[in-house]
Motif scaffolding. Structure first.
Motif, short mmCIF file in Angstrom:
data_model
loop_
_atom_site.label_atom_id
_atom_site.label_comp_id
_atom_site.label_asym_id
_atom_site.label_seq_id
_atom_site.Cartn_x
_atom_site.Cartn_y
_atom_site.Cartn_z
N LYS A 163 -93.02 8.43 -57.14
CA LYS A 163 -94.01 7.37 -57.35
C LYS A 163 -93.37 6.10 -57.92
O LYS A 163 -94.09 5.20 -58.39
CB LYS A 163 -95.09 7.85 -58.32
N ALA A 164 -92.06 5.98 -57.87
CA ALA A 164 -91.37 4.86 -58.50
C ALA A 164 -91.88 3.50 -58.02
O ALA A 164 -91.97 2.54 -58.80
CB ALA A 164 -89.86 4.97 -58.27
N ASP A 165 -92.21 3.39 -56.74
CA ASP A 165 -92.62 2.11 -56.18
C ASP A 165 -94.13 1.93 -56.11
O ASP A 165 -94.63 0.93 -55.60
CB ASP A 165 -92.04 1.95 -54.77
N ALA A 166 -94.87 2.90 -56.65
CA ALA A 166 -96.32 2.80 -56.67
C ALA A 166 -96.77 1.91 -57.82
O ALA A 166 -96.02 1.65 -58.78
CB ALA A 166 -96.95 4.18 -56.80
N TYR A 167 -98.01 1.44 -57.75
CA TYR A 167 -98.62 0.67 -58.84
C TYR A 167 -99.58 1.57 -59.61
O TYR A 167 -100.09 2.56 -59.07
CB TYR A 167 -99.35 -0.56 -58.28
N PRO A 168 -99.81 1.26 -60.88
CA PRO A 168 -100.66 2.13 -61.70
C PRO A 168 -102.00 2.50 -61.08
O PRO A 168 -102.45 3.63 -61.20
CB PRO A 168 -100.83 1.31 -62.99
N GLU A 169 -102.63 1.55 -60.39
CA GLU A 169 -103.94 1.84 -59.81
C GLU A 169 -103.89 2.89 -58.71
O GLU A 169 -104.93 3.46 -58.33
CB GLU A 169 -104.56 0.56 -59.25
N GLN A 170 -102.69 3.16 -58.21
CA GLN A 170 -102.52 4.17 -57.16
C GLN A 170 -102.27 5.56 -57.73
O GLN A 170 -102.10 6.52 -56.98
CB GLN A 170 -101.36 3.77 -56.25
N LEU A 171 -102.24 5.68 -59.06
CA LEU A 171 -101.94 6.95 -59.71
C LEU A 171 -103.19 7.54 -60.36
O LEU A 171 -104.11 6.83 -60.74
CB LEU A 171 -100.88 6.75 -60.81
N SER A 172 -103.18 8.86 -60.53
CA SER A 172 -104.23 9.52 -61.31
C SER A 172 -104.00 9.22 -62.80
O SER A 172 -102.94 8.73 -63.20
CB SER A 172 -104.19 11.02 -61.08
N GLY A 173 -105.01 9.53 -63.60
CA GLY A 173 -104.87 9.33 -65.04
C GLY A 173 -103.71 10.12 -65.62
O GLY A 173 -102.96 9.62 -66.46
N GLY A 174 -103.56 11.36 -65.18
CA GLY A 174 -102.47 12.19 -65.68
C GLY A 174 -101.11 11.63 -65.31
O GLY A 174 -100.17 11.66 -66.10
N GLN A 175 -101.01 11.09 -64.09
CA GLN A 175 -99.75 10.48 -63.67
C GLN A 175 -99.47 9.22 -64.48
O GLN A 175 -98.32 8.98 -64.89
CB GLN A 175 -99.81 10.16 -62.18
N GLN A 176 -100.48 8.42 -64.72
CA GLN A 176 -100.29 7.21 -65.52
C GLN A 176 -99.83 7.56 -66.94
O GLN A 176 -98.96 6.88 -67.50
CB GLN A 176 -101.58 6.40 -65.58
N GLN A 177 -100.39 8.63 -67.50
CA GLN A 177 -99.98 9.01 -68.85
C GLN A 177 -98.54 9.48 -68.88
O GLN A 177 -97.80 9.22 -69.83
CB GLN A 177 -100.92 10.08 -69.41
N ARG A 178 -98.11 10.17 -67.82
CA ARG A 178 -96.71 10.59 -67.76
C ARG A 178 -95.78 9.39 -67.61
O ARG A 178 -94.67 9.38 -68.16
CB ARG A 178 -96.51 11.60 -66.62
N VAL A 179 -96.22 8.37 -66.89
CA VAL A 179 -95.45 7.13 -66.83
C VAL A 179 -95.35 6.49 -68.21
O VAL A 179 -94.30 6.00 -68.62
CB VAL A 179 -96.06 6.13 -65.82
N ALA A 180 -96.46 6.52 -68.95
CA ALA A 180 -96.46 5.96 -70.30
C ALA A 180 -95.46 6.69 -71.20
O ALA A 180 -94.79 6.08 -72.03
CB ALA A 180 -97.87 6.03 -70.89
#
Length: 250
Positions: free
Chosen positions: A129-146
């Motif tokens: 998901k390196a080239d994805a934008y936050p809006e393209q991720l689930s909440g759990g994925q966004q938290q893992r990015v955080a």
């Protein structure tokens, strides 16, 4: 690593923390539990100088912590924090979000920051998901990015403020798995959480807060399995047995 003595915090006439004492050793995982409004998140924010406190003292890495002091920026570069909400930059890709701190705060070369960010995304299971934008991720994925973003600063300690509370139940497990890995690797962590299973499994120590006081503190198995204080017992009954089954807490 972290020493807190007689910490007090109030908003006007409302006292949030009443003389809290807490020590956290290097490599220790401490979970803070308790009802909403008990002061858990405020305590965490005081440790990271996001909130000024009104009495007592906080010492982290041998330095006194106080909002507005000259050492705050240096402190935050050594202590990562992950919030309930992910706070990712929506106009930046996942990779750019993780690179942001090392490049613009620490002045790391872009290529070095990129390579290290890709390693961290692999660590949290999001290299694809390196080239994805936050809006393209689930909440759990966004938290893992955080979490990856916080780790990119190479912190010596991590603060987690209910990192799964905003997530749908099916997304919680992946975030907790990343946190378990950090604990296994020896990261010093203070975690505000309602996930009692995680606290029992990962925490070296659990502190139960109520009304701005640490009412009970001890090994996870003791506090969660055989609490001594009536307020702790009542809280755990409500959390572990919401249907009213008040049989053994263990």
């Amino acid at each position: 690593m972290i020493e807190i003595r007689q910490l007090q915090k109030h908003y006007g006439s409302h006292r949030v923390l009443h003389g809290v004492d807490l020590d956290v050793a290097k490599g220790e995982v401490v979970c803070l539990i308790g009802p909403s409004g008990s002061g858990k998140s405020t305590l965490l924010r005081c440790i990271n100088a996001l909130e000024a406190y009104d009495g007592g003292h906080i010492n982290v890495f041998g330095e006194t912590v106080q909002r507005g002091s000259k050492t705050v920026h240096a402190l935050r570069s050594r202590m990562g924090m992950v919030f309930q909400r992910f706070n990712l930059f929506p106009h930046r890709t996942v990779l750019e979000n993780v690179m942001e701190g090392p490049v613009y705060v620490k002045g790391e070369p872009v290529q070095q920051a990129r390579e290290e960010a890709l390693v961290l995304l692999e660590k949290v299971g999001l290299s694809a998901k390196a080239d994805a934008y936050p809006e393209q991720l689930s909440g759990g994925q966004q938290q893992r990015v955080a979490i990856a973003r916080a780790l990119a600063m190479k912190p010596e300690a991590m603060l987690f403020d209910e990192p799964t509370s905003a997530l749908d139940p099916e997304l919680v497990g992946d975030v907790l798995a990343v946190m378990r890995t950090l604990a296994d690797e020896g990261m010093t962590m203070i975690v505000v959480t309602h996930e009692m299973g995680f606290a029992r499994e990962v925490a070296d120590r659990v502190c139960f807060l109520h009304g701005g006081y640490i009412v009970e503190s001890g090994p996870a198995e003791q506090v969660l399995g055989n609490p001594q204080q009536p307020r702790t017992q009542d809280f755990l009954r409500r959390v572990l047995h919401p249907t009213g089954d008040t049989r053994s807490l263990s």
